[in-house]
Design a protein around this motif. Structure first.
Motif, mmCIF file in Angstrom:
data_model
loop_
_atom_site.group_PDB
_atom_site.id
_atom_site.type_symbol
_atom_site.label_atom_id
_atom_site.label_comp_id
_atom_site.label_asym_id
_atom_site.label_seq_id
_atom_site.Cartn_x
_atom_site.Cartn_y
_atom_site.Cartn_z
ATOM 1 N N CYS A 199 0.850 -1.172 0.000
ATOM 2 C CA CYS A 199 0.000 0.000 0.000
ATOM 3 C C CYS A 199 0.898 1.239 0.000
ATOM 4 O O CYS A 199 1.594 1.498 0.980
ATOM 5 C CB CYS A 199 -0.893 -0.034 1.233
ATOM 6 N N ASP A 200 0.876 1.956 -1.107
ATOM 7 C CA ASP A 200 1.700 3.157 -1.221
ATOM 8 C C ASP A 200 0.836 4.387 -1.023
ATOM 9 O O ASP A 200 0.630 5.187 -1.932
ATOM 10 C CB ASP A 200 2.397 3.179 -2.578
ATOM 11 N N GLU B 259 3.818 11.685 8.875
ATOM 12 C CA GLU B 259 4.410 11.480 7.547
ATOM 13 C C GLU B 259 3.372 11.738 6.456
ATOM 14 O O GLU B 259 3.670 12.361 5.433
ATOM 15 C CB GLU B 259 4.968 10.052 7.440
ATOM 16 N N SER C 28 -2.149 13.529 -4.080
ATOM 17 C CA SER C 28 -1.936 14.480 -5.169
ATOM 18 C C SER C 28 -2.702 15.768 -4.876
ATOM 19 O O SER C 28 -3.611 15.798 -4.046
ATOM 20 C CB SER C 28 -2.366 13.893 -6.505
ATOM 21 N N CYS D 161 2.002 18.648 -1.272
ATOM 22 C CA CYS D 161 1.068 18.687 -2.410
ATOM 23 C C CYS D 161 -0.016 19.738 -2.227
ATOM 24 O O CYS D 161 -0.970 19.784 -3.014
ATOM 25 C CB CYS D 161 0.416 17.316 -2.589
ATOM 26 N N LEU E 65 1.309 7.169 0.476
ATOM 27 C CA LEU E 65 1.977 8.445 0.248
ATOM 28 C C LEU E 65 2.117 8.735 -1.244
ATOM 29 O O LEU E 65 2.001 9.883 -1.664
ATOM 30 C CB LEU E 65 3.345 8.456 0.935
ATOM 31 N N GLY E 66 2.313 7.705 -2.033
ATOM 32 C CA GLY E 66 2.430 7.874 -3.475
ATOM 33 C C GLY E 66 1.115 8.246 -4.137
ATOM 34 O O GLY E 66 1.101 8.742 -5.264
ATOM 35 N N TRP E 67 0.011 8.007 -3.468
ATOM 36 C CA TRP E 67 -1.305 8.321 -4.024
ATOM 37 C C TRP E 67 -1.751 9.755 -3.728
ATOM 38 O O TRP E 67 -2.733 10.226 -4.291
ATOM 39 C CB TRP E 67 -2.354 7.370 -3.484
ATOM 40 N N ASP F 106 -6.567 16.147 -4.234
ATOM 41 C CA ASP F 106 -7.226 15.374 -3.177
ATOM 42 C C ASP F 106 -8.047 16.271 -2.250
ATOM 43 O O ASP F 106 -7.742 17.450 -2.078
ATOM 44 C CB ASP F 106 -6.193 14.614 -2.330
ATOM 45 N N PHE G 62 3.547 14.754 3.444
ATOM 46 C CA PHE G 62 3.300 14.581 2.014
ATOM 47 C C PHE G 62 2.123 15.435 1.546
ATOM 48 O O PHE G 62 2.155 15.995 0.456
ATOM 49 C CB PHE G 62 3.062 13.106 1.687
ATOM 50 N N CYS G 63 1.080 15.531 2.368
ATOM 51 C CA CYS G 63 -0.063 16.387 2.027
ATOM 52 C C CYS G 63 0.381 17.840 1.909
ATOM 53 O O CYS G 63 0.006 18.542 0.963
ATOM 54 C CB CYS G 63 -1.172 16.257 3.066
#
Length: 82
Positions: free
Chosen positions: A1-2, A40, A8, A48, A4-6, A11, A44-45
Motif C-alpha cells: 500500500c503506497d 508522515e 496528489s 502537495c 503516500l504515493g497516491w 485530493d 506529504f499532504c
C-alpha cells in the motif's frame, strides 16, 4: 500500500486521527497506527498543498479538532439546500 504515493494536489482535505501513543512500537496495531505515520502523511499532504489535520487526542468533546475539521470541510452548499 503506497498511500503516500497516491497523495496528489487534487485530493480532498485529509483527517488523520491517532489513538496510539508515541514511543517504541509494541505490536502490529501500534506499528500500523503510530503517530509518526500520521505526521508522515501530513508532510506529504503539505508538499502537495492538500489540507491535512492530525489529531493525536480526539477525546475532548465539543472543542475537538476532529469536530472542527468536519464542520469546516463538510459544510453543505447553501445553493443546493433549497
Amino acid at each position: 500500500c503506497d498511500m503516500l504515493g497516491w497523495i496528489s494536489k487534487d485530493d480532498a482535505p485529509v483527517l488523520c486521527t491517532v489513538g496510539q501513543p508515541d514511543g517504541p512500537i509494541k505490536d502490529r496495531g501500534h506499528w500500523l497506527h503510530h503517530p509518526k505515520h500520521a505526521h508522515e502523511v501530513k508532510k506529504f499532504c503539505d508538499a502537495c498543498s492538500v489540507p491535512c489535520t492530525v489529531v493525536t487526542d480526539a477525546r475532548t468533546a465539543t472543542d475537538s479538532p476532529t469536530l472542527t475539521f468536519l464542520v469546516s470541510h463538510l459544510k453543505p452548499d447553501k445553493s443546493e439546500a433549497q
